[in-house]
Design a protein around this motif. Structure first.
Motif, PDB file in Angstrom:
ATOM      1  N   CYS A  57       0.831  -1.213   0.000  1.00 49.32           N
ATOM      2  CA  CYS A  57       0.000   0.000   0.000  1.00 49.32           C
ATOM      3  C   CYS A  57       0.864   1.261   0.000  1.00 49.32           C
ATOM      4  CB  CYS A  57      -0.924  -0.006   1.218  1.00 49.32           C
ATOM      5  SG  CYS A  57      -2.245  -1.214   1.111  1.00 49.32           S
ATOM      6  N   ASP A  58       1.972   1.225   0.727  1.00 45.13           N
ATOM      7  CA  ASP A  58       2.882   2.368   0.748  1.00 45.13           C
ATOM      8  C   ASP A  58       3.426   2.640  -0.649  1.00 45.13           C
ATOM      9  OD1 ASP A  58       4.358   4.439   1.907  1.00 45.13           O
ATOM     10  OD2 ASP A  58       6.104   3.161   2.207  1.00 45.13           O
ATOM     11  N   THR A  59       3.631   1.579  -1.409  1.00 40.95           N
ATOM     12  CA  THR A  59       4.152   1.712  -2.767  1.00 40.95           C
ATOM     13  C   THR A  59       3.087   2.196  -3.744  1.00 40.95           C
ATOM     14  OG1 THR A  59       5.761  -0.058  -2.374  1.00 40.95           O
ATOM     15  CG2 THR A  59       5.279   0.498  -4.673  1.00 40.95           C
ATOM     16  N   PHE A  60       1.892   1.627  -3.669  1.00 41.92           N
ATOM     17  CA  PHE A  60       0.891   1.850  -4.712  1.00 41.92           C
ATOM     18  C   PHE A  60      -0.250   2.793  -4.333  1.00 41.92           C
ATOM     19  CE2 PHE A  60       2.800  -2.292  -5.723  1.00 41.92           C
ATOM     20  CZ  PHE A  60       3.172  -2.064  -7.038  1.00 41.92           C
ATOM     21  N   VAL A  61      -0.377   3.148  -3.055  1.00 40.33           N
ATOM     22  CA  VAL A  61      -1.532   3.954  -2.637  1.00 40.33           C
ATOM     23  C   VAL A  61      -1.139   5.211  -1.877  1.00 40.33           C
ATOM     24  CG1 VAL A  61      -3.698   3.921  -1.309  1.00 40.33           C
ATOM     25  CG2 VAL A  61      -2.956   1.869  -2.506  1.00 40.33           C
ATOM     26  N   SER A  62      -0.003   5.192  -1.198  1.00 43.60           N
ATOM     27  CA  SER A  62       0.305   6.231  -0.211  1.00 43.60           C
ATOM     28  C   SER A  62       0.398   7.639  -0.774  1.00 43.60           C
ATOM     29  CB  SER A  62       1.618   5.900   0.511  1.00 43.60           C
ATOM     30  OG  SER A  62       2.721   5.965  -0.380  1.00 43.60           O
ATOM     31  N   SER A  75      -7.814   1.496   2.857  1.00 40.78           N
ATOM     32  CA  SER A  75      -8.953   2.238   3.409  1.00 40.78           C
ATOM     33  C   SER A  75      -8.477   3.327   4.364  1.00 40.78           C
ATOM     34  CB  SER A  75      -9.895   1.271   4.137  1.00 40.78           C
ATOM     35  OG  SER A  75     -10.395   0.290   3.253  1.00 40.78           O
ATOM     36  N   LEU A  76      -7.474   3.010   5.176  1.00 44.79           N
ATOM     37  CA  LEU A  76      -6.939   4.002   6.110  1.00 44.79           C
ATOM     38  C   LEU A  76      -6.328   5.177   5.361  1.00 44.79           C
ATOM     39  CD1 LEU A  76      -5.256   1.723   8.820  1.00 44.79           C
ATOM     40  CD2 LEU A  76      -7.382   3.020   9.030  1.00 44.79           C
ATOM     41  N   TRP A  77      -5.566   4.895   4.301  1.00 50.54           N
ATOM     42  CA  TRP A  77      -4.970   5.974   3.518  1.00 50.54           C
ATOM     43  C   TRP A  77      -6.051   6.808   2.837  1.00 50.54           C
ATOM     44  CZ3 TRP A  77      -0.179   2.885   3.436  1.00 50.54           C
ATOM     45  CH2 TRP A  77       0.958   3.667   3.672  1.00 50.54           C
ATOM     46  N   THR A  78      -7.097   6.152   2.359  1.00 47.84           N
ATOM     47  CA  THR A  78      -8.182   6.876   1.706  1.00 47.84           C
ATOM     48  C   THR A  78      -8.928   7.763   2.705  1.00 47.84           C
ATOM     49  OG1 THR A  78      -8.460   5.070   0.109  1.00 47.84           O
ATOM     50  CG2 THR A  78     -10.288   6.619   0.345  1.00 47.84           C
ATOM     51  N   MET A  79      -9.192   7.234   3.894  1.00 46.30           N
ATOM     52  CA  MET A  79      -9.860   8.032   4.920  1.00 46.30           C
ATOM     53  C   MET A  79      -8.986   9.194   5.366  1.00 46.30           C
ATOM     54  SD  MET A  79     -11.587   4.941   7.159  1.00 46.30           S
ATOM     55  CE  MET A  79     -12.602   5.978   8.198  1.00 46.30           C
ATOM     56  N   ALA A  80      -7.683   8.946   5.484  1.00 42.97           N
ATOM     57  CA  ALA A  80      -6.771  10.023   5.860  1.00 42.97           C
ATOM     58  C   ALA A  80      -6.738  11.093   4.783  1.00 42.97           C
ATOM     59  CB  ALA A  80      -5.367   9.452   6.095  1.00 42.97           C
ATOM     60  N   GLY A  81      -6.769  10.663   3.507  1.00 43.99           N
ATOM     61  CA  GLY A  81      -6.821  11.633   2.415  1.00 43.99           C
ATOM     62  C   GLY A  81      -8.107  12.443   2.437  1.00 43.99           C
ATOM     63  N   ALA A  82      -9.219  11.765   2.696  1.00 47.71           N
ATOM     64  CA  ALA A  82     -10.510  12.458   2.756  1.00 47.71           C
ATOM     65  C   ALA A  82     -10.536  13.470   3.899  1.00 47.71           C
ATOM     66  CB  ALA A  82     -11.634  11.428   2.936  1.00 47.71           C
ATOM     67  N   LEU A  83      -9.870  13.132   4.994  1.00 45.47           N
ATOM     68  CA  LEU A  83      -9.837  14.035   6.143  1.00 45.47           C
ATOM     69  C   LEU A  83      -9.132  15.344   5.802  1.00 45.47           C
ATOM     70  CD1 LEU A  83     -10.569  14.250   9.166  1.00 45.47           C
ATOM     71  CD2 LEU A  83      -8.330  13.252   9.688  1.00 45.47           C
ATOM     72  N   GLN A  84      -8.204  15.284   4.862  1.00 49.46           N
ATOM     73  CA  GLN A  84      -7.453  16.491   4.512  1.00 49.46           C
ATOM     74  C   GLN A  84      -8.293  17.519   3.760  1.00 49.46           C
ATOM     75  OE1 GLN A  84      -3.343  16.001   3.166  1.00 49.46           O
ATOM     76  NE2 GLN A  84      -3.438  13.850   3.742  1.00 49.46           N
ATOM     77  N   PHE A  85      -9.430  17.086   3.219  1.00 49.73           N
ATOM     78  CA  PHE A  85     -10.326  18.071   2.607  1.00 49.73           C
ATOM     79  C   PHE A  85     -10.866  19.026   3.671  1.00 49.73           C
ATOM     80  CE2 PHE A  85     -10.554  14.838  -0.741  1.00 49.73           C
ATOM     81  CZ  PHE A  85     -10.440  15.636  -1.871  1.00 49.73           C
ATOM     82  N   ALA A  86     -10.953  18.535   4.904  1.00 49.58           N
ATOM     83  CA  ALA A  86     -11.441  19.373   5.995  1.00 49.58           C
ATOM     84  C   ALA A  86     -10.301  20.076   6.724  1.00 49.58           C
ATOM     85  CB  ALA A  86     -12.239  18.519   6.985  1.00 49.58           C
ATOM     86  N   LEU A  87      -9.183  19.344   6.924  1.00 48.80           N
ATOM     87  CA  LEU A  87      -8.075  19.901   7.699  1.00 48.80           C
ATOM     88  C   LEU A  87      -7.073  20.655   6.834  1.00 48.80           C
ATOM     89  CD1 LEU A  87      -7.384  16.911  10.114  1.00 48.80           C
ATOM     90  CD2 LEU A  87      -8.838  18.907  10.483  1.00 48.80           C
ATOM     91  N   THR A 122      -2.586  12.247   9.232  1.00 50.37           N
ATOM     92  CA  THR A 122      -2.626  11.140   8.281  1.00 50.37           C
ATOM     93  C   THR A 122      -1.578  10.091   8.603  1.00 50.37           C
ATOM     94  OG1 THR A 122      -1.123  12.269   6.738  1.00 50.37           O
ATOM     95  CG2 THR A 122      -3.472  12.671   6.473  1.00 50.37           C
ATOM     96  N   SER A 123      -0.421  10.515   9.077  1.00 54.08           N
ATOM     97  CA  SER A 123       0.626   9.557   9.444  1.00 54.08           C
ATOM     98  C   SER A 123       0.201   8.685  10.612  1.00 54.08           C
ATOM     99  CB  SER A 123       1.922  10.297   9.782  1.00 54.08           C
ATOM    100  OG  SER A 123       2.454  10.936   8.642  1.00 54.08           O
ATOM    101  N   SER A 124      -0.558   9.261  11.545  1.00 51.92           N
ATOM    102  CA  SER A 124      -1.024   8.470  12.686  1.00 51.92           C
ATOM    103  C   SER A 124      -1.997   7.390  12.247  1.00 51.92           C
ATOM    104  CB  SER A 124      -1.677   9.384  13.735  1.00 51.92           C
ATOM    105  OG  SER A 124      -2.877   9.963  13.242  1.00 51.92           O
ATOM    106  N   PHE A 125      -2.765   7.665  11.192  1.00 49.98           N
ATOM    107  CA  PHE A 125      -3.683   6.672  10.642  1.00 49.98           C
ATOM    108  C   PHE A 125      -2.928   5.529   9.984  1.00 49.98           C
ATOM    109  CE2 PHE A 125      -7.265   9.615  11.020  1.00 49.98           C
ATOM    110  CZ  PHE A 125      -8.332   8.743  11.176  1.00 49.98           C
ATOM    111  N   THR A 126      -1.913   5.874   9.217  1.00 52.45           N
ATOM    112  CA  THR A 126      -1.260   4.900   8.337  1.00 52.45           C
ATOM    113  C   THR A 126       0.003   4.315   8.938  1.00 52.45           C
ATOM    114  OG1 THR A 126      -0.207   6.787   7.210  1.00 52.45           O
ATOM    115  CG2 THR A 126      -2.261   5.933   6.281  1.00 52.45           C
TER     116      THR A 126
END
Length: 262
Positions: free
Chosen positions: A73-78, A156-168, A175-179
């Motif tokens: 996931c770190d390679t292909f999604v992060s 899913s965690l990376w996606t949720m962390a990314g979505a959170l950045q729309f607000a933050l 995001t690092s704490s999530f992933t």
């Protein structure tokens, strides 16, 4: 969609491979850095024979299973965690107007193929542990299920962390704490942590299903916290629920995004 994803990955890989010496050195460096986590485990077991009741090879098995999923996931999604940079720079609009999913474009943006060295290192550790342990071959079918489940959970965690950045907008440490934080937690037997924390990562954020619950089944061990045996098989269901929540969070983030106008 898959074809587009692969083409975008290949574009960045071909660009990186145009500097073969740098590409090879960075791949080896990624392998070496990932090996430091294994070195820590070996140092621990140089001073003790068990960790919370688990042997060195059992801990390496749990580490390897979680790390294969995480490094893939770190390679292909992060790269999706770059979304905050695009929001601040006003370049996210470019991704949104193209006839390709913004999620796919962001995960492939500046794809770094030399991270594959970390995947190789994790695979070698998992392979060694499975060889060294006297595993019941009838239970090893769970290993690929563990890896796939872990991939879905970390994605899913990376996606949720990314979505959170729309607000933050600018909160990389969140995001690092999530992933990365989730990976650090899953590297060791959960029996070293407090019962309340383990309950939280089992029934709230299902990190226990990355390698702990299914790993107990593969190793033929009971859960020190007394969870029922059927929990060992709930990983795919937990991953599916988290994936649906992540997809919903991402959709809401994109829908509520307001352009910078630049």
């Amino acid at each position: 969609m898959v074809r587009t994803y692969v083409l975008l990955l290949w574009t960045w890989t071909r660009a990186a491979a145009s500097y073969p010496a740098s590409f090879a050195l960075m791949t080896l460096l990624g392998f070496a850095i990932a090996a430091l986590d294994v070195a820590v485990i070996l140092v621990i077991f140089a001073n003790t024979t068990t960790l919370a009741g688990f042997t060195r090879d059992e801990v390496l098995f749990l580490y390897g299973a979680a790390s294969v999923s995480f490094t893939l996931c770190d390679t292909f999604v992060s790269n999706i965690d770059r979304v905050s940079q695009h929001i601040r720079a006003g370049t996210l609009d470019t991704f949104l107007i193209r006839p390709v999913s913004a999620w796919i474009q962001l995960t492939t943006d500046r794809f770094n193929a030399n991270r594959i060295g970390r995947v190789v290192q994790s695979g070698l550790v998992l392979g060694y542990a499975m060889t060294a342990l006297d595993l019941d071959w009838r239970r090893t079918w769970m290993v690929p299920v563990m890896v796939v489940t872990g991939i879905v959970i970390f994605t899913s965690l990376w996606t949720m962390a990314g979505a959170l950045q729309f607000a933050l907008t600018d909160a990389p440490e969140v995001t690092s704490s999530f992933t990365y934080g989730s990976h650090q937690l899953s590297q060791y037997p959960l029996s070293i942590y407090a019962r309340d924390l383990v309950a939280g990562v089992t029934y709230v954020l299902p990190l226990a299903f990355i390698n702990w619950q299914p790993g107990l089944y593969v190793l033929g061990r009971d859960d020190p916290f007394g969870t029922p045996a059927f929990m060992r098989f709930l990983g795919p269901a937990a991953a599916l629920v988290l994936a649906l929540l992540a997809a919903l969070a991402w959709r809401q983030g994109v829908r509520h995004y307001r352009s910078t106008g630049s």
